[in-house]
Design a protein around this motif. Structure first.
Motif, PDB file in Angstrom:
ATOM      1  N   LYS A 124     -13.616  10.680  59.319  1.00 63.66           N
ATOM      2  CA  LYS A 124     -13.979  11.496  60.471  1.00 63.66           C
ATOM      3  C   LYS A 124     -14.273  12.941  60.079  1.00 63.66           C
ATOM      4  N   GLN A 125     -14.254  13.220  58.797  1.00 62.19           N
ATOM      5  CA  GLN A 125     -14.618  14.559  58.355  1.00 62.19           C
ATOM      6  C   GLN A 125     -16.122  14.768  58.484  1.00 62.19           C
ATOM      7  N   ARG A 126     -16.506  16.016  58.599  1.00 64.28           N
ATOM      8  CA  ARG A 126     -17.911  16.357  58.806  1.00 64.28           C
ATOM      9  C   ARG A 126     -18.817  15.777  57.728  1.00 64.28           C
ATOM     10  N   LYS A 127     -18.380  15.864  56.469  1.00 63.17           N
ATOM     11  CA  LYS A 127     -19.226  15.403  55.373  1.00 63.17           C
ATOM     12  C   LYS A 127     -19.495  13.910  55.459  1.00 63.17           C
ATOM     13  N   CYS A 128     -18.565  13.152  56.042  1.00 70.58           N
ATOM     14  CA  CYS A 128     -18.768  11.714  56.213  1.00 70.58           C
ATOM     15  C   CYS A 128     -19.622  11.421  57.438  1.00 70.58           C
ATOM     16  N   LEU A 129     -19.330  12.098  58.530  1.00 68.84           N
ATOM     17  CA  LEU A 129     -20.046  11.849  59.784  1.00 68.84           C
ATOM     18  C   LEU A 129     -21.507  12.266  59.705  1.00 68.84           C
ATOM     19  N   GLU A 130     -21.796  13.318  58.928  1.00 68.01           N
ATOM     20  CA  GLU A 130     -23.161  13.836  58.872  1.00 68.01           C
ATOM     21  C   GLU A 130     -23.954  13.304  57.683  1.00 68.01           C
ATOM     22  N   GLY A 131     -23.356  12.433  56.890  1.00 68.54           N
ATOM     23  CA  GLY A 131     -24.109  11.762  55.834  1.00 68.54           C
ATOM     24  C   GLY A 131     -24.437  12.597  54.624  1.00 68.54           C
ATOM     25  N   TYR A 132     -23.501  13.425  54.185  1.00 71.64           N
ATOM     26  CA  TYR A 132     -23.723  14.171  52.944  1.00 71.64           C
ATOM     27  C   TYR A 132     -23.804  13.197  51.769  1.00 71.64           C
ATOM     28  N   SER A 133     -24.704  13.461  50.845  1.00 72.71           N
ATOM     29  CA  SER A 133     -24.790  12.666  49.617  1.00 72.71           C
ATOM     30  C   SER A 133     -23.829  13.180  48.562  1.00 72.71           C
ATOM     31  N   LEU A 134     -23.755  14.504  48.439  1.00 72.31           N
ATOM     32  CA  LEU A 134     -22.921  15.151  47.442  1.00 72.31           C
ATOM     33  C   LEU A 134     -22.248  16.355  48.071  1.00 72.31           C
ATOM     34  N   THR A 135     -21.021  16.599  47.680  1.00 70.93           N
ATOM     35  CA  THR A 135     -20.350  17.839  48.055  1.00 70.93           C
ATOM     36  C   THR A 135     -19.600  18.357  46.829  1.00 70.93           C
ATOM     37  N   ILE A 136     -19.202  19.616  46.881  1.00 68.79           N
ATOM     38  CA  ILE A 136     -18.402  20.191  45.814  1.00 68.79           C
ATOM     39  C   ILE A 136     -16.959  20.260  46.281  1.00 68.79           C
ATOM     40  N   SER A 137     -16.055  19.725  45.480  1.00 68.97           N
ATOM     41  CA  SER A 137     -14.644  19.790  45.846  1.00 68.97           C
ATOM     42  C   SER A 137     -13.977  21.022  45.261  1.00 68.97           C
ATOM     43  N   SER A 138     -14.454  21.493  44.087  1.00 65.35           N
ATOM     44  CA  SER A 138     -13.824  22.675  43.498  1.00 65.35           C
ATOM     45  C   SER A 138     -14.625  23.196  42.313  1.00 65.35           C
ATOM     46  N   LEU A 139     -14.364  24.452  41.977  1.00 66.34           N
ATOM     47  CA  LEU A 139     -14.766  25.046  40.706  1.00 66.34           C
ATOM     48  C   LEU A 139     -13.474  25.568  40.096  1.00 66.34           C
ATOM     49  N   VAL A 176     -22.577  22.798  50.908  1.00 66.57           N
ATOM     50  CA  VAL A 176     -22.037  21.985  49.815  1.00 66.57           C
ATOM     51  C   VAL A 176     -20.526  21.833  49.894  1.00 66.57           C
ATOM     52  N   MET A 177     -19.872  22.677  50.726  1.00 65.69           N
ATOM     53  CA  MET A 177     -18.425  22.592  50.944  1.00 65.69           C
ATOM     54  C   MET A 177     -18.181  22.745  52.444  1.00 65.69           C
ATOM     55  N   PRO A 178     -18.384  21.673  53.224  1.00 73.33           N
ATOM     56  CA  PRO A 178     -18.413  21.791  54.681  1.00 73.33           C
ATOM     57  C   PRO A 178     -17.072  22.066  55.349  1.00 73.33           C
ATOM     58  N   ASN A 179     -15.960  21.796  54.675  1.00 66.31           N
ATOM     59  CA  ASN A 179     -14.655  21.957  55.310  1.00 66.31           C
ATOM     60  C   ASN A 179     -14.084  23.341  55.000  1.00 66.31           C
ATOM     61  N   GLU A 180     -14.030  24.198  56.011  1.00 66.18           N
ATOM     62  CA  GLU A 180     -13.573  25.570  55.796  1.00 66.18           C
ATOM     63  C   GLU A 180     -12.110  25.615  55.367  1.00 66.18           C
ATOM     64  N   THR A 181     -11.280  24.771  55.956  1.00 66.55           N
ATOM     65  CA  THR A 181      -9.862  24.756  55.584  1.00 66.55           C
ATOM     66  C   THR A 181      -9.688  24.431  54.110  1.00 66.55           C
ATOM     67  N   GLU A 182     -10.463  23.474  53.612  1.00 65.98           N
ATOM     68  CA  GLU A 182     -10.389  23.113  52.196  1.00 65.98           C
ATOM     69  C   GLU A 182     -10.887  24.252  51.317  1.00 65.98           C
ATOM     70  N   ARG A 183     -11.896  24.986  51.776  1.00 68.85           N
ATOM     71  CA  ARG A 183     -12.396  26.126  51.001  1.00 68.85           C
ATOM     72  C   ARG A 183     -11.327  27.206  50.871  1.00 68.85           C
ATOM     73  N   VAL A 184     -10.661  27.502  51.976  1.00 65.04           N
ATOM     74  CA  VAL A 184      -9.614  28.519  51.963  1.00 65.04           C
ATOM     75  C   VAL A 184      -8.476  28.091  51.044  1.00 65.04           C
TER      76      VAL A 184
END
Length: 222
Positions: free
Chosen positions: A60-75, A104-112
């Protein structure tokens, strides 16, 4: 062989003018500041369809619902083991930068949370850190096999060669693949790309391991 700009999600195409404006806005060079014991960086690129399919809690996360192919989890900064990289400095971004990073990093909470976990080990503030992520993502050319709507089986070395052909300065040992087992298949879930402190590609250190067999599955649409 065709490649795809990292910023182009499935079903979404960005114009070249928009990408150019981003680069003018955020810049293409890394900051020259150095940090003691910092050996480089590792960019973690997530295969979103696979992660969404394998982990029901994320569906139910945005990246799944909106069909992202790739995202960045971290640097992640490469620093000595057990070094505390936490920071209490602000992770607030300008509205424009926040919008771009969300591509590329749609979840703001995860970014913070990411910034709070690594910010103490990077020679930059949050804005510069996420600018660096955008620069890395824009520069990395992605084989079309990774963004296809079809689920396919690939050879690890073949995929590695596609990356090095599309990114001539990327050494063969500068990329690692991670997989997760599902029934009788090994499914690609993450790609790790290694960088020097100055942002140039480099060979990955021995601790950056490959978790995929010689043949694995790239998950398409979900």
């Amino acid at each position: 062989m065709k490649s795809i700009d990292f910023f182009k999600r499935r079903f979404v195409r960005w114009g070249q003018i928009f990408v150019s404006c981003l680069m003018l806005s955020f810049g293409t060079s890394l900051y020259a500041a150095s940090s003691q014991n910092l050996a480089g960086y590792i960019l973690h690129v997530e295969m979103t369809p696979a992660v969404c399919a394998l982990d029901s809690s994320r569906q139910k996360q945005r990246k799944c619902l909106e069909g992202y192919s790739l995202t960045i989890s971290s640097l992640l900064p490469e620093v000595p083991v057990n070094r505390n990289c936490e920071t209490k400095s602000s992770a607030t971004l300008s509205p424009l930068q926040s919008t771009v990073v969300a591509r590329v990093m749609p979840n703001e909470t995860e970014r913070v949370q990411l910034w709070q976990n690594v910010g103490g080990c990077v020679p930059m503030n949050a804005s510069q850190y996420f600018r660096t992520i955008i620069n890395f993502a824009e520069r990395l050319k992605i084989p079309t096999d990774l963004t296809s709507q079809n689920t396919i089986t690939v050879q690890k070395e073949s995929l590695r060669q596609q990356f090095t052909k599309l990114n001539p300065s990327l050494p063969a040992n500068g990329i690692r693949f991670s997989c997760q087992s599902s029934r009788s298949d090994s499914i690609l879930t993450e790609i790790r790309v290694c960088y020097h402190k100055n942002g140039q590609y480099k060979q990955c250190a021995s601790h950056v391991v490959t978790g995929c067999p010689s043949e694995f599955t790239i998950k398409g649409s979900y």
